[in-house]
Design a protein around this motif. Structure first.
Motif, PDB file in Angstrom:
ATOM      1  N   LEU A 143      27.813 -26.321   8.027  1.00  0.00           N
ATOM      2  CA  LEU A 143      28.503 -25.386   7.147  1.00  0.00           C
ATOM      3  C   LEU A 143      28.637 -25.967   5.743  1.00  0.00           C
ATOM      4  O   LEU A 143      28.392 -25.267   4.743  1.00  0.00           O
ATOM      5  CB  LEU A 143      29.876 -25.065   7.724  1.00  0.00           C
ATOM      6  N   ARG A 144      29.002 -27.236   5.651  1.00  0.00           N
ATOM      7  CA  ARG A 144      29.118 -27.870   4.334  1.00  0.00           C
ATOM      8  C   ARG A 144      27.780 -27.846   3.601  1.00  0.00           C
ATOM      9  O   ARG A 144      27.723 -27.569   2.394  1.00  0.00           O
ATOM     10  CB  ARG A 144      29.611 -29.307   4.488  1.00  0.00           C
ATOM     11  N   ALA A 145      26.699 -28.112   4.315  1.00  0.00           N
ATOM     12  CA  ALA A 145      25.374 -28.118   3.689  1.00  0.00           C
ATOM     13  C   ALA A 145      24.997 -26.721   3.201  1.00  0.00           C
ATOM     14  O   ALA A 145      24.464 -26.557   2.090  1.00  0.00           O
ATOM     15  CB  ALA A 145      24.344 -28.640   4.680  1.00  0.00           C
ATOM     16  N   LEU A 146      25.270 -25.699   4.029  1.00  0.00           N
ATOM     17  CA  LEU A 146      24.961 -24.324   3.653  1.00  0.00           C
ATOM     18  C   LEU A 146      25.739 -23.903   2.420  1.00  0.00           C
ATOM     19  O   LEU A 146      25.184 -23.308   1.476  1.00  0.00           O
ATOM     20  CB  LEU A 146      25.280 -23.392   4.832  1.00  0.00           C
ATOM     21  N   LEU A 147      27.028 -24.212   2.376  1.00  0.00           N
ATOM     22  CA  LEU A 147      27.861 -23.812   1.253  1.00  0.00           C
ATOM     23  C   LEU A 147      27.521 -24.596  -0.013  1.00  0.00           C
ATOM     24  O   LEU A 147      27.532 -24.037  -1.117  1.00  0.00           O
ATOM     25  CB  LEU A 147      29.338 -23.996   1.609  1.00  0.00           C
ATOM     26  N   GLN A 148      27.199 -25.865   0.134  1.00  0.00           N
ATOM     27  CA  GLN A 148      26.831 -26.666  -1.032  1.00  0.00           C
ATOM     28  C   GLN A 148      25.553 -26.131  -1.671  1.00  0.00           C
ATOM     29  O   GLN A 148      25.459 -26.011  -2.902  1.00  0.00           O
ATOM     30  CB  GLN A 148      26.633 -28.130  -0.626  1.00  0.00           C
ATOM     31  N   GLU A 149      24.594 -25.768  -0.846  1.00  0.00           N
ATOM     32  CA  GLU A 149      23.346 -25.204  -1.374  1.00  0.00           C
ATOM     33  C   GLU A 149      23.613 -23.883  -2.099  1.00  0.00           C
ATOM     34  O   GLU A 149      23.067 -23.628  -3.183  1.00  0.00           O
ATOM     35  CB  GLU A 149      22.342 -24.988  -0.242  1.00  0.00           C
ATOM     36  N   ALA A 150      24.474 -23.031  -1.491  1.00  0.00           N
ATOM     37  CA  ALA A 150      24.774 -21.743  -2.117  1.00  0.00           C
ATOM     38  C   ALA A 150      25.520 -21.928  -3.434  1.00  0.00           C
ATOM     39  O   ALA A 150      25.309 -21.175  -4.393  1.00  0.00           O
ATOM     40  CB  ALA A 150      25.596 -20.891  -1.153  1.00  0.00           C
ATOM     41  N   GLU A 151      26.381 -22.932  -3.500  1.00  0.00           N
ATOM     42  CA  GLU A 151      27.091 -23.198  -4.745  1.00  0.00           C
ATOM     43  C   GLU A 151      26.118 -23.694  -5.817  1.00  0.00           C
ATOM     44  O   GLU A 151      26.180 -23.266  -6.981  1.00  0.00           O
ATOM     45  CB  GLU A 151      28.195 -24.227  -4.521  1.00  0.00           C
ATOM     46  N   GLU A 152      25.211 -24.580  -5.447  1.00  0.00           N
ATOM     47  CA  GLU A 152      24.238 -25.087  -6.399  1.00  0.00           C
ATOM     48  C   GLU A 152      23.303 -23.983  -6.892  1.00  0.00           C
ATOM     49  O   GLU A 152      22.810 -24.031  -8.034  1.00  0.00           O
ATOM     50  CB  GLU A 152      23.426 -26.224  -5.759  1.00  0.00           C
ATOM     51  N   ASN A 153      23.066 -22.967  -6.047  1.00  0.00           N
ATOM     52  CA  ASN A 153      22.233 -21.833  -6.440  1.00  0.00           C
ATOM     53  C   ASN A 153      22.992 -20.816  -7.281  1.00  0.00           C
ATOM     54  O   ASN A 153      22.413 -19.817  -7.726  1.00  0.00           O
ATOM     55  CB  ASN A 153      21.682 -21.124  -5.195  1.00  0.00           C
ATOM     56  N   GLY A 154      24.278 -21.044  -7.498  1.00  0.00           N
ATOM     57  CA  GLY A 154      25.059 -20.155  -8.339  1.00  0.00           C
ATOM     58  C   GLY A 154      25.598 -18.918  -7.639  1.00  0.00           C
ATOM     59  O   GLY A 154      26.040 -17.975  -8.309  1.00  0.00           O
ATOM     60  N   THR A 155      25.605 -18.914  -6.289  1.00  0.00           N
ATOM     61  CA  THR A 155      26.047 -17.730  -5.553  1.00  0.00           C
ATOM     62  C   THR A 155      27.548 -17.733  -5.304  1.00  0.00           C
ATOM     63  O   THR A 155      28.207 -16.695  -5.428  1.00  0.00           O
ATOM     64  CB  THR A 155      25.317 -17.642  -4.196  1.00  0.00           C
ATOM     65  N   ILE A 156      28.091 -18.892  -4.942  1.00  0.00           N
ATOM     66  CA  ILE A 156      29.496 -18.966  -4.538  1.00  0.00           C
ATOM     67  C   ILE A 156      30.174 -20.190  -5.129  1.00  0.00           C
ATOM     68  O   ILE A 156      29.530 -21.092  -5.678  1.00  0.00           O
ATOM     69  CB  ILE A 156      29.635 -19.058  -2.999  1.00  0.00           C
ATOM     70  N   ARG A 157      31.498 -20.219  -4.980  1.00  0.00           N
ATOM     71  CA  ARG A 157      32.298 -21.437  -5.058  1.00  0.00           C
ATOM     72  C   ARG A 157      33.070 -21.515  -3.752  1.00  0.00           C
ATOM     73  O   ARG A 157      33.379 -20.495  -3.143  1.00  0.00           O
ATOM     74  CB  ARG A 157      33.248 -21.403  -6.257  1.00  0.00           C
ATOM     75  N   TYR A 158      33.373 -22.720  -3.314  1.00  0.00           N
ATOM     76  CA  TYR A 158      34.012 -22.827  -2.010  1.00  0.00           C
ATOM     77  C   TYR A 158      34.938 -24.040  -1.968  1.00  0.00           C
ATOM     78  O   TYR A 158      34.823 -24.984  -2.748  1.00  0.00           O
ATOM     79  CB  TYR A 158      32.966 -22.944  -0.893  1.00  0.00           C
ATOM     80  N   GLY A 159      35.872 -23.977  -1.013  1.00  0.00           N
ATOM     81  CA  GLY A 159      36.752 -25.100  -0.732  1.00  0.00           C
ATOM     82  C   GLY A 159      36.945 -25.230   0.759  1.00  0.00           C
ATOM     83  O   GLY A 159      37.062 -24.222   1.471  1.00  0.00           O
ATOM     84  N   LEU A 160      36.940 -26.459   1.258  1.00  0.00           N
ATOM     85  CA  LEU A 160      37.181 -26.745   2.671  1.00  0.00           C
ATOM     86  C   LEU A 160      38.323 -27.747   2.776  1.00  0.00           C
ATOM     87  O   LEU A 160      38.453 -28.644   1.938  1.00  0.00           O
ATOM     88  CB  LEU A 160      35.926 -27.324   3.335  1.00  0.00           C
ATOM     89  N   HIS A 161      39.127 -27.586   3.823  1.00  0.00           N
ATOM     90  CA  HIS A 161      40.212 -28.540   4.061  1.00  0.00           C
ATOM     91  C   HIS A 161      40.310 -28.791   5.557  1.00  0.00           C
ATOM     92  O   HIS A 161      40.482 -27.858   6.343  1.00  0.00           O
ATOM     93  CB  HIS A 161      41.536 -28.015   3.519  1.00  0.00           C
ATOM     94  N   ALA A 162      40.174 -30.061   5.946  1.00  0.00           N
ATOM     95  CA  ALA A 162      40.192 -30.439   7.358  1.00  0.00           C
ATOM     96  C   ALA A 162      41.561 -30.975   7.748  1.00  0.00           C
ATOM     97  O   ALA A 162      42.191 -31.719   6.988  1.00  0.00           O
ATOM     98  CB  ALA A 162      39.119 -31.489   7.638  1.00  0.00           C
ATOM     99  N   GLN A 163      42.024 -30.584   8.924  1.00  0.00           N
ATOM    100  CA  GLN A 163      43.274 -31.064   9.486  1.00  0.00           C
ATOM    101  C   GLN A 163      43.150 -31.055  11.010  1.00  0.00           C
ATOM    102  O   GLN A 163      42.152 -30.558  11.544  1.00  0.00           O
ATOM    103  CB  GLN A 163      44.456 -30.210   9.019  1.00  0.00           C
ATOM    104  N   SER A 164      44.117 -31.572  11.688  1.00  0.00           N
ATOM    105  CA  SER A 164      44.002 -31.695  13.138  1.00  0.00           C
ATOM    106  C   SER A 164      44.607 -30.518  13.896  1.00  0.00           C
ATOM    107  O   SER A 164      44.353 -30.350  15.087  1.00  0.00           O
ATOM    108  CB  SER A 164      44.677 -32.989  13.616  1.00  0.00           C
ATOM    109  N   GLU A 165      45.429 -29.690  13.210  1.00  0.00           N
ATOM    110  CA  GLU A 165      46.142 -28.623  13.896  1.00  0.00           C
ATOM    111  C   GLU A 165      46.128 -27.327  13.085  1.00  0.00           C
ATOM    112  O   GLU A 165      45.979 -27.351  11.860  1.00  0.00           O
ATOM    113  CB  GLU A 165      47.603 -29.014  14.140  1.00  0.00           C
ATOM    114  N   ALA A 166      46.294 -26.226  13.791  1.00  0.00           N
ATOM    115  CA  ALA A 166      46.526 -24.929  13.164  1.00  0.00           C
ATOM    116  C   ALA A 166      47.949 -24.495  13.504  1.00  0.00           C
ATOM    117  O   ALA A 166      48.579 -25.022  14.422  1.00  0.00           O
ATOM    118  CB  ALA A 166      45.527 -23.897  13.656  1.00  0.00           C
TER     119      ALA A 166
END
Length: 411
Positions: free
Chosen positions: A352-375
């Motif tokens: 997912l990180r690779a897919l989103l990074q490529e899309a951001e570099e292509n100028g399609t999106i901006r994105y943010g991810l945040h990892a944690q252990s619980e919901a």
């Protein structure tokens, strides 16, 4: 416990209008009455469909769009108060539901705030409820809530739009999805001080009937609870963003239960609940906080007892209720972009990180991810005897707020 009229609201939400197989639009009797706009929209059971812009309908010109946002939410996250942040965000929705009991309306939970839209005849009640929640958040928790209301005709005059669709998440529950960019613009304007509301008179109390946070945190079963926020770049077309969203959803569909953070039989049942004090603030009204907390603890202890023993009482089945919670949970949404709270394994996270990074570099999106252990989960439960309770899922250690903070500025 339920406010008069709220049952009619939830029956309205559960009514499937015009749904017919894969073509729900086929039998929808769309009305020209502005107030009936949302209740006459079809319900779509396939979340992936809603990546496509043509499933959305523009709000009428005379509707009002409400926004809210907690000032300093990043600091509150750092202080370990994110459950309070979620409670205040969900309170905005709860107050609107109880102010307009009887008719469905679109709203979306954003972690540190919420947005919604209402017809013109609801404007005054919506404004009063929104202002009352702002006062309550300050007095109960010392939290500063920014709020705003703007009419659609003014939003369109500024070159933006708000379009909505209804996602049929479960048998008795649907959630609004938003597109068009207008909500994001309205929130930006609100943060700049536009569209503010007069302060609520001293002593004002929002009606937060049904608002609760009794479930314990949900530990990741597969590695990480990943908060995902994806937004289109300014020049990205709806079709381009739809293509990217469909690729993302296809990738995460391979996760257990599509990445749902709640197990199939529902969240863990623990006592005492960690959110009893927050719930007490929501239910106290003008009464004693101590009494409100005792009532919340007593009710949660009864549920814990019924769940552990399997005893059914007065028509309430704790095991059934818990199982329905997961299906009703709002763990993914379209909100001028795509937001998800996923129980994610390491391989899928890397992909997912690779897919989103490529899309951001292509100028399609901006994105943010945040990892944690619980919901974690914040809930609106008008009645424990019906299946129309709603549950807003977020990461337990920053969630959507931290993911949004991780988005790089344009350019």
């Amino acid at each position: 416990m339920n406010r008069a009229g709220s049952g009619a609201f939830w029956r309205a939400r559960g009514r499937i209008r015009g749904f017919r197989g894969d073509d729900p639009l086929g039998e929808v009797p769309l009305t020209t009455e502005s107030s009936d706009f949302y209740t006459n929209l079809p319900l779509y059971p396939d979340f992936a469909q809603l990546a496509r812009d043509d499933y959305y309908t523009a709000l009428p010109d005379d509707w009002w769009v409400g926004t809210s946002d907690i000032l300093g939410s990043t600091k509150l996250v750092a202080e370990g108060r994110y459950k309070t942040v979620n409670m205040v965000g969900a309170a905005v929705i709860s107050a609107q539901i109880n102010a307009h009991g009887g008719t469905a309306f679109p709203f979306v939970f954003g972690g540190d705030g919420a947005s919604f839209a209402v017809p013109p005849v609801w404007h005054d009640a919506a404004a009063d409820a929104l202002a009352a929640v702002r006062l309550w958040a300050h007095e109960a928790f010392g939290v500063s809530l920014r709020v705003g209301l703007v009419q659609m005709r003014d939003l369109r005059a500024a070159g933006h739009d708000v379009k909505v669709a209804r996602f049929h998440a479960a048998n008795a529950v649907d959630y609004a999805m938003f597109a068009g960019g207008g909500l994001s613009w309205a929130e930006t304007q609100m943060k700049a001080g536009a569209h503010d509301l007069p302060k609520a008179p001293p002593g004002s109390e929002p009606d937060l009937t049904g608002l609760s946070c009794r479930w314990g945190h949900m530990q990741s079963r597969h590695g990480t609870v990943l908060s995902v926020v994806i937004v289109p770049q300014e020049r990205t077309t709806p079709a381009e963003f739809s293509d990217l969203a469909e690729h993302v959803l296809e990738l995460v569909s391979k996760l257990d239960r599509g990445g749902h953070p709640t197990s199939a039989d529902g969240p863990a049942v623990k006592w005492p609940p960690t959110g009893s004090l927050l719930e007490a603030h929501a239910r106290r009204g003008k009464g004693s906080l101590r009494r409100a907390r005792i009532a919340a603890l007593f009710e949660s202890s009864m549920y814990w007892f019924l769940y552990k023993t399997g005893i059914k009482l007065a028509g309430f089945d704790a095991h059934h209720f818990r199982a329905v919670v997961g299906g009703n949970a709002d763990f993914r949404k379209f909100d001028d972009g795509l937001k998800m709270t996923l129980d994610c394994d390491a391989q899928t996270e890397a992909s997912l990180r690779a897919l989103l990074q490529e899309a951001e570099e292509n100028g399609t999106i901006r994105y943010g991810l945040h990892a944690q252990s619980e919901a974690m989960m914040t809930c609106i439960v008008p009645s424990s005897l019906s299946d129309d309770h709603m549950h807003f899922v977020d990461g337990a250690a920053g969630g959507y707020t931290s993911a949004a903070q991780a988005i790089k500025a344009p350019g």
